[in-house]
Design an enzyme around this catalytic site. Structure first.
Site, mmCIF file in Angstrom:
data_model
loop_
_atom_site.group_PDB
_atom_site.id
_atom_site.type_symbol
_atom_site.label_atom_id
_atom_site.label_comp_id
_atom_site.label_asym_id
_atom_site.label_seq_id
_atom_site.Cartn_x
_atom_site.Cartn_y
_atom_site.Cartn_z
ATOM 1 N N ASP A 16 -2.350 107.937 -11.307
ATOM 2 C CA ASP A 16 -1.599 108.912 -12.071
ATOM 3 C C ASP A 16 -2.555 109.537 -13.266
ATOM 4 O O ASP A 16 -3.668 108.419 -13.560
ATOM 5 C CB ASP A 16 -0.599 108.332 -12.617
ATOM 6 C CG ASP A 16 0.341 109.328 -13.790
ATOM 7 O OD1 ASP A 16 0.317 110.346 -13.594
ATOM 8 O OD2 ASP A 16 0.478 108.907 -15.008
ATOM 9 N N ASP A 18 -1.947 111.384 -16.690
ATOM 10 C CA ASP A 18 -1.417 111.186 -17.890
ATOM 11 C C ASP A 18 -1.120 109.724 -18.272
ATOM 12 O O ASP A 18 0.051 109.276 -17.769
ATOM 13 C CB ASP A 18 -0.267 112.370 -18.425
ATOM 14 C CG ASP A 18 -0.718 113.767 -18.250
ATOM 15 O OD1 ASP A 18 -1.645 114.208 -18.924
ATOM 16 O OD2 ASP A 18 -0.180 114.409 -17.343
ATOM 17 N N ARG A 65 7.530 119.561 -14.278
ATOM 18 C CA ARG A 65 7.828 119.998 -15.629
ATOM 19 C C ARG A 65 9.348 120.394 -15.517
ATOM 20 O O ARG A 65 10.406 119.967 -16.133
ATOM 21 C CB ARG A 65 7.007 121.102 -15.942
ATOM 22 C CG ARG A 65 7.171 121.613 -17.507
ATOM 23 C CD ARG A 65 6.239 122.766 -17.682
ATOM 24 N NE ARG A 65 5.005 122.604 -17.221
ATOM 25 C CZ ARG A 65 3.941 123.612 -16.869
ATOM 26 N NH1 ARG A 65 4.325 124.622 -16.941
ATOM 27 N NH2 ARG A 65 2.781 123.200 -16.621
ATOM 28 N N ASN A 142 -1.771 121.066 -15.373
ATOM 29 C CA ASN A 142 -3.172 121.134 -15.900
ATOM 30 C C ASN A 142 -3.883 120.175 -15.406
ATOM 31 O O ASN A 142 -4.994 120.021 -16.154
ATOM 32 C CB ASN A 142 -2.670 121.058 -17.337
ATOM 33 C CG ASN A 142 -1.808 122.029 -18.028
ATOM 34 O OD1 ASN A 142 -1.954 123.258 -17.713
ATOM 35 N ND2 ASN A 142 -0.793 121.607 -18.719
HETATM 36 MG MG LIG Z 1 2.072 109.351 -16.398
#
Ligand SMILES: [Mg+2]
Length: 245
Positions: A16, A18, A65, A142
């Site tokens: 992953d 973030d 999102r 992003n």
């Molecule tokens: Mg994450």
């Protein structure tokens, strides 16, 4: 176990972005809170109940999102029209709210920059030096810009992010499809892939996709929840797993 802290038969690692590779999970959490609190304050007036940490962990973190917007609003009994992906940020729609949040994230990233976790970058270098293959699997649209900002695009053989998932019509986390597609693109079966995730939705994806090993990365003190959602092991930093560091 190998010196990378993984079962012997693991041939690929799926990361992953973030919260695992970059310190951007906190940026996303803050942007979600700013957006939802403004929305809820206007809608609920005197009955305003702010967006909390557990709301982020359970309904938003790790999901695409628009799914994050829908899942949280449903938890508050709020039903908004979906709208379309190019809705302006002030539109009272799922995509409008999502775009408002994205604008806040981009603004914060532009102002503050992006920081990588050095322990993760060193671990990925070790993984690749051992001949394992690597993929980045992120819900973020992003993702590519963030990887470029930390000069890490070349660390991954395959990228499945929010943009690729939309093109290939893959449902996002907590469904396992984005991870499974990364494994397939790498030519490695899921049972021989390790998943590295900091979100509860990512743990769920790791478990339901029957991956060989699921590493929960706990940056915020949610070790128990990560185990409850299917982690095989939980670490605070990938350096704990081993490697040459
Ligand atoms: Mg994450």
């Amino acid at each position: 176990m190998t010196e990378l802290g993984l079962p012997e038969d693991i041939q690929a690692c799926l990361f992953d972005l973030d919260g695992v590779v970059t310190r951007t999970a906190v940026v996303h959490a803050a942007a979600w809170k700013e957006m939802f609190d403004a929305f809820l304050r206007e809608r609920e007036g005197a009955h305003f109940r702010p967006f909390g940490d557990s709301d982020y962990d359970e309904y938003v973190d790790g999901r695409p999102r628009a799914d994050g917007v829908r899942t949280f609003l449903a938890s508050r009994g709020i039903d908004l029209p979906d709208g379309t992906a190019d809705d302006p940020p002030d539109a009272p729609t799922v995509h409008g709210l999502g775009n408002r949040k994205n604008d806040l994230v981009l603004e914060r990233i532009r102002t503050d920059g992006v920081e990588a976790y050095d322990g993760t970058l060193r671990y990925i270098a070790d993984v690749r030096a051992k001949g394992l293959r690597t993929a980045i699997v992120s819900s973020s649209a992003n993702c590519r810009d963030v990887l470029r900002a930390i000069d890490a695009e070349d660390l991954f053989d395959v990228r499945i992010d929010g943009v690729v998932a939309a093109e290939r019509k893959l449902p996002g986390k907590p469904r396992p499809d984005t991870f499974l597609t990364a494994a397939r693109d790498l030519g490695v079966e899921a049972a021989r892939c390790a998943v590295f995730e900091d979100a509860l939705a990512g743990m769920d994806a790791g478990r339901s996709g029957h991956f060989g090993y699921v590493v929960g990365v706990d940056r915020v003190g949610q070790t128990d929840a990560l185990y409850a959602h299917g982690a095989d092991v939980v670490v605070k930093d990938l350096a704990e797993l081993g490697g040459t560091q």
